[in-house]
Motif scaffolding. Structure first.
Motif, PDB file in Angstrom:
ATOM      1  N   ARG A   1     -96.961 -43.719  20.210  1.00 44.33           N
ATOM      2  CA  ARG A   1     -98.323 -43.191  20.101  1.00 44.33           C
ATOM      3  C   ARG A   1     -98.684 -42.320  21.310  1.00 44.33           C
ATOM      4  O   ARG A   1     -98.593 -42.746  22.454  1.00 44.33           O
ATOM      5  CB  ARG A   1     -99.307 -44.343  19.978  1.00 44.33           C
ATOM      6  CG  ARG A   1    -100.736 -43.877  19.780  1.00 44.33           C
ATOM      7  CD  ARG A   1    -101.624 -45.004  19.294  1.00 44.33           C
ATOM      8  NE  ARG A   1    -103.026 -44.697  19.423  1.00 44.33           N
ATOM      9  CZ  ARG A   1    -103.687 -43.829  18.657  1.00 44.33           C
ATOM     10  NH1 ARG A   1    -103.049 -43.185  17.710  1.00 44.33           N
ATOM     11  NH2 ARG A   1    -104.961 -43.600  18.849  1.00 44.33           N
TER      12      ARG A   1
ATOM     13  N   GLU B   1     -94.998 -47.232  18.408  1.00 49.62           N
ATOM     14  CA  GLU B   1     -93.997 -47.237  19.469  1.00 49.62           C
ATOM     15  C   GLU B   1     -93.985 -45.938  20.266  1.00 49.62           C
ATOM     16  O   GLU B   1     -93.451 -45.899  21.369  1.00 49.62           O
ATOM     17  CB  GLU B   1     -92.608 -47.500  18.886  1.00 49.62           C
ATOM     18  CG  GLU B   1     -92.452 -48.910  18.361  1.00 49.62           C
ATOM     19  CD  GLU B   1     -91.044 -49.191  17.892  1.00 49.62           C
ATOM     20  OE1 GLU B   1     -90.086 -48.633  18.457  1.00 49.62           O
ATOM     21  OE2 GLU B   1     -90.907 -49.978  16.942  1.00 49.62           O
TER      22      GLU B   1
ATOM     23  N   GLU C   1     -99.593 -38.491  17.362  1.00 46.32           N
ATOM     24  CA  GLU C   1     -98.460 -39.273  16.879  1.00 46.32           C
ATOM     25  C   GLU C   1     -99.000 -40.690  16.714  1.00 46.32           C
ATOM     26  O   GLU C   1     -99.478 -41.298  17.675  1.00 46.32           O
ATOM     27  CB  GLU C   1     -97.319 -39.250  17.888  1.00 46.32           C
ATOM     28  CG  GLU C   1     -96.199 -40.218  17.573  1.00 46.32           C
ATOM     29  CD  GLU C   1     -95.561 -39.999  16.203  1.00 46.32           C
ATOM     30  OE1 GLU C   1     -95.638 -40.935  15.367  1.00 46.32           O
ATOM     31  OE2 GLU C   1     -95.018 -38.912  15.979  1.00 46.32           O
ATOM     32  N   THR C   2     -98.933 -41.200  15.485  1.00 50.01           N
ATOM     33  CA  THR C   2     -99.558 -42.495  15.213  1.00 50.01           C
ATOM     34  C   THR C   2     -98.576 -43.667  15.183  1.00 50.01           C
ATOM     35  O   THR C   2     -99.002 -44.809  15.105  1.00 50.01           O
ATOM     36  CB  THR C   2    -100.323 -42.441  13.877  1.00 50.01           C
ATOM     37  OG1 THR C   2     -99.418 -42.067  12.840  1.00 50.01           O
ATOM     38  CG2 THR C   2    -101.471 -41.439  13.959  1.00 50.01           C
ATOM     39  N   ASP C   3     -97.268 -43.387  15.243  1.00 55.05           N
ATOM     40  CA  ASP C   3     -96.287 -44.467  15.306  1.00 55.05           C
ATOM     41  C   ASP C   3     -96.598 -45.306  16.548  1.00 55.05           C
ATOM     42  O   ASP C   3     -96.616 -44.784  17.664  1.00 55.05           O
ATOM     43  CB  ASP C   3     -94.875 -43.884  15.397  1.00 55.05           C
ATOM     44  CG  ASP C   3     -93.788 -44.941  15.427  1.00 55.05           C
ATOM     45  OD1 ASP C   3     -94.006 -46.045  15.978  1.00 55.05           O
ATOM     46  OD2 ASP C   3     -92.698 -44.655  14.914  1.00 55.05           O
TER      47      ASP C   3
END
Length: 157
Positions: free
Chosen positions: A67, A65, A61-63
């Motif tokens: 990650r 907030e 997950e690269t978001d």
């Protein structure tokens, strides 16, 4: 990319690996927890002394907030109970934490898969909670519970 654990090596799936991995994932002891994947190329082969004995995969997950990364593994039944799955998970977890910069990892075995849960605990994963009717058993069509487990970077053993 090649990652070396205490006993296993993790490397990209190569030509010829898919047939071996497909045979492994169809073994009754493995098929109890895994459906045959659509694409083995998105996995890393787990190799012991030159032999492909399973596969491991991860998702990131690269978001910023939220990650984190998730992972999962399967090994041929003849290598169950030897600590090799634990070695593979620990090796990938170290790479995800130290090289990819993740502070948190997740894994979500079937709640009834006590051997996998025991293995993941050895790496440092802790139970978060039961995910009710989380995955569909491809053999029976029934929904089964999963156990969400997570690991913070500082808990990696």
């Amino acid at each position: 990319m090649e990652l070396r654990g205490a006993e296993v090596v993790l490397r990209p799936v190569a030509a010829g690996d898919e047939e071996v991995l497909d045979r492994i994932v169809r073994e009754p002891e493995v098929a109890a927890w895994w459906s045959p994947p659509d694409d083995f190329q998105r996995m890393l082969a787990v190799v012991l002394q030159g032999e492909v004995i399973g596969a491991i995969q991860y998702q990131e997950e690269t978001d910023p907030e939220f990650r984190h990364a998730g992972l999962d593994v399967f090994l041929t039944a003849r290598h169950h109970g030897k600590g090799l799955g634990t070695d593979a998970v620990r090796t990938l977890a170290r790479w995800l934490v130290h090289d990819r910069g993740h502070h948190r990892l997740t894994i979500d075995p079937a709640a009834a898969n006590t051997a996998a849960i025991r293995s993941y605990r050895k790496v440092g994963f802790k139970p978060v909670g039961i995910m009710r009717s989380y995955w569909r058993d491809h053999r029976t069509g029934t929904w089964q519970d999963g156990l969400l487990m997570d690991l913070l970077a500082e808990e990696l053993t």
